[in-house]
Design an enzyme around this catalytic site. Structure first.
Site, mmCIF file in Angstrom:
data_model
loop_
_atom_site.group_PDB
_atom_site.id
_atom_site.type_symbol
_atom_site.label_atom_id
_atom_site.label_comp_id
_atom_site.label_asym_id
_atom_site.label_seq_id
_atom_site.Cartn_x
_atom_site.Cartn_y
_atom_site.Cartn_z
ATOM 1 N N CYS A 121 1.021 -1.246 0.023
ATOM 2 C CA CYS A 121 -0.138 -0.093 0.091
ATOM 3 C C CYS A 121 0.975 1.326 -0.094
ATOM 4 C CB CYS A 121 -0.636 0.102 1.155
ATOM 5 S SG CYS A 121 -1.983 -1.338 1.480
ATOM 6 N N ASP A 174 20.006 37.660 -12.642
ATOM 7 C CA ASP A 174 18.676 37.904 -13.486
ATOM 8 C C ASP A 174 18.062 39.158 -12.870
ATOM 9 O OD1 ASP A 174 16.171 36.649 -14.685
ATOM 10 O OD2 ASP A 174 15.406 37.278 -13.052
#
Length: 489
Positions: free
Chosen positions: A34, A439
Site C-alpha cells: 500500500c 537575473d
C-alpha cells in the site's frame, strides 16, 4: 527513508499523504502493498515491512492494494533532486529508455557497466532496471485498461509488453486481477471516441500553487507550439515513436491531462515528461520548510506555499529558447522562436486548437543558414554553436546528463554566461539548487526585500536556501507583477 522503520510506522498510522511515493508498506499477513496514506486500518507494526519502490514490493511477491492503488502515487522526489547514478538511471527508466533500448542502452547512456547499474539500483531500490521498467509497464497497462475502450491486445502493445501472454501474466501478478476484471471494476469514464486520445489525472503532493507554474508557461508560450486555451496549457510533444498534443489544467487535487498520441507506445514517456514539466514529483513540505526558515522568505512562502519550478518537455528546445531570450523581452523571445518554428518546425494537425508545429529539433536547426536568422551576429554564433553540439551529441542535456559537468560545458560555449547556463540548469536539467543572481527580476526582488543586490553577495546570502535555491527563485520572481506570476484567465 524506508530503512527508518519507526518513522515509516508513524507515517502509516497517521495516513500522511506527504509520504506517498517515498516508500511503500508491504503487509506480511495479506501479501498486499500500500501507499502510506491507505485508508484501511493500519496493520500491526510487526506485520509491516517497507520497500523503496513498487517494483521492490512486486519482486518480493506482494500485490498492489485495490483500495489505495499504490501504483498511482506521485513519484519519489529523490530522482528529481539528485544527480547521482541512481537518480539519473531512474529518470531514464521513467523516460522509457529500458523499453526502447534495453538495459544495455541504459548502461551506454550512463557510461557504466550493466553490472554496476544493476548493483546500484538493487542496493537502493530493491529492484533492478528490468523490474523497475516492468512495474512502469504494469502501471501504464492499468491506466489504459481503466480509461480507454482499447482492445487488450492493443493495450499490451502500447504498454510495452512483448506478448499478450506476458501482459496477462503481469497484470494478474501485480494486481491480483485479470485485465478484464480490472476493466470491469473501473468507473465508467473510458474514452474511445478519438484514436490515440485519452484523459487522465496526474497526482501531486499538496500544496501546489499553479499561478507561477502555469503563468510562466502561458506567458512564454511559443505560438504554434504552445497555447493557453479554455483554462488549459496546451502544447505539441516530440516523442520517440511519433508526436503528441497535451492539454494540462490545474485542479485542487490533481492536474487534468488530455493526451492525443500518434502512437500509444509513447504514453509512458508523455506522462513522465508532463510530470517533469510541472514538477509534480516535488516535495513541497521539504522545500517550504527550508525556505520559510529565512525571515525574509517566510512571508512569501506563507502567502502562497507550494510553488513549483516550471520545467520543460524537451531539454534541447529549452536551451535554444534560452539563447533566443538572451537580453531581450519575453515578447521578443517568443517572436524569435515563432519564426524558427514556422520556418523549420514539423507541421502537425490540431483539430482541438491552434497548435501547428513541433519545435524544430537540433538536427533540423543545424542545417539552417545562419544568415537567415534575424538576430545579432554574436547571438547567431551562440545559437549555431549550441545546436551543432546538441546535434552531434557532444552536449548532453538529457535526463542522463551530469548537472555539474553539463553546466561547465555550457559555459565553455561562445555567448554563454552564468544566467544562460543557470536557467538551463534550473528548467531543462532540473537542478533544484540552480540560482540566478544576475537575473534582473531577482535583483529587483532582492532590492525590494532588503536582500543584498550584488550577485556575489546575494549568492552568499542564498547559501542558507540550499538545496532549494531554484524554488527560492520562484518565490522571489513572484514579488513582481509580471504575467509569468499569474494564472491566465
Amino acid at each position: 527513508m524506508y530503512t527508518d522503520t519507526e518513522r515509516c510506522v508513524r507515517a502509516v498510522r497517521s495516513k500522511d499523504a506527504r509520504f506517498d511515493g517515498w516508500f511503500f508498506t508491504a503487509v506480511l499477513t495479506t501479501g498486499i502493498y500500500c501507499r502510506p496514506s491507505c485508508p484501511v486500518v493500519p496493520p500491526k507494526p510487526e506485520n509491516m515491512v517497507f520497500h523503496p519502490s513498487a517494483a521492490a514490493c512486486q519482486q518480493a511477491g506482494f500485490r498492489a492494494c485495490k483500495r489505495c492503488r499504490p501504483d498511482t502515487t506521485p513519484g519519489s522526489p529523490e530522482w528529481n533532486q539528485r544527480a547521482d547514478l541512481t537518480a539519473r538511471a531512474m529518470r531514464l527508466i521513467a523516460d522509457g529508455v529500458v523499453d526502447r533500448e534495453g538495459v544495455p542502452g541504459l548502461a551506454a547512456r550512463l557510461g557504466y557497466s550493466i553490472r554496476q547499474i544493476e548493483r546500484q539500483l538493487l542496493a537502493e531500490l530493491g529492484a533492478g532496471p528490468l523490474a523497475l521498467a516492468r512495474a512502469q509497464r504494469a502501471q501504464t497497462a492499468r491506466l489504459l485498461i481503466e480509461t480507454t475502450a482499447l482492445p487488450m491486445a492493443q493495450i499490451a502493445f502500447a504498454a510495452g509488453f512483448s506478448s499478450l501472454r506476458t501482459f496477462n501474466d503481469t497484470v494478474r501478478e501485480v494486481f491480483a486481477l485479470t485485465p478484464s476484471e480490472l476493466r470491469a471494476r473501473a468507473p465508467e469514464r473510458r474514452t474511445g471516441t478519438a484514436p490515440g486520445s485519452l484523459s487522465l489525472r496526474l497526482p501531486f503532493r499538496a500544496p501546489l500553487n499553479p499561478d507561477n507554474l502555469f503563468g510562466h508557461l502561458a506567458a512564454t508560450a511559443v505560438p504554434g507550439v504552445e497555447e493557453w486555451r479554455d483554462g488549459a496549457y496546451r502544447r505539441t510533444l516530440r516523442l520517440p515513436h511519433g508526436h503528441g498534443i497535451v492539454a494540462l489544467a490545474p485542479h485542487p487535487d490533481h492536474i487534468a491531462c488530455r493526451l492525443t498520441l500518434t502512437d500509444l507506445r509513447d504514453l509512458t514517456v508523455a506522462i513522465s515528461r508532463c510530470r517533469r514539466l510541472l514538477d509534480l514529483d516535488a516535495d513541497p513540505a521539504a522545500v517550504d520548510d527550508r525556505l520559510r526558515a529565512d525571515p525574509v522568505l517566510a512571508p512569501l512562502v506563507h502567502k502562497a506555499p507550494g510553488r513549483r519550478v516550471p520545467r520543460t518537455v524537451d531539454e534541447a528546445e529549452f536551451a535554444v529558447r534560452a539563447v533566443l531570450g538572451q537580453q531581450v523581452s519575453t515578447a521578443a523571445a517568443r517572436t524569435h522562436a515563432a519564426r524558427l518554428v514556422t520556418a523549420h518546425g514539423e507541421p502537425v494537425d490540431d483539430p482541438g486548437g491552434g497548435l501547428t508545429h513541433l519545435f524544430p529539433s537540433p538536427e533540423e536547426l543545424a542545417t539552417v543558414d545562419p544568415a537567415t536568422l534575424a538576430m545579432p551576429r554574436t547571438r547567431r554564433t551562440t545559437l549555431t554553436t549550441l545546436v551543432r553540439h546538441l546535434a552531434d551529441g557532444s552536449l548532453d542535456l538529457s535526463p542522463a546528463g551530469d548537472w555539474t559537468d553539463t553546466r561547465v560545458r555550457l559555459l565553455e560555449l561562445p555567448g554563454f554566461g552564468p544566467w544562460t547556463a543557470d536557467v538551463i540548469a534550473m528548467r531543462a536539467l532540473g537542478d533544484p539548487d540552480a540560482f540566478l543572481p544576475t537575473d534582473l527580476g531577482i535583483r529587483r526582488a532582492a532590492e525590494e526585500l532588503g536582500l543584498p543586490a550584488t550577485p556575489a553577495a546575494l549568492t552568499a546570502r542564498a547559501a542558507a536556501w540550499r538545496p532549494w535555491r531554484a524554488y527560492a527563485v520562484q518565490y522571489l520572481w513572484a514579488t513582481d507583477d509580471h504575467p509569468i506570476n499569474f494564472l491566465p484567465v
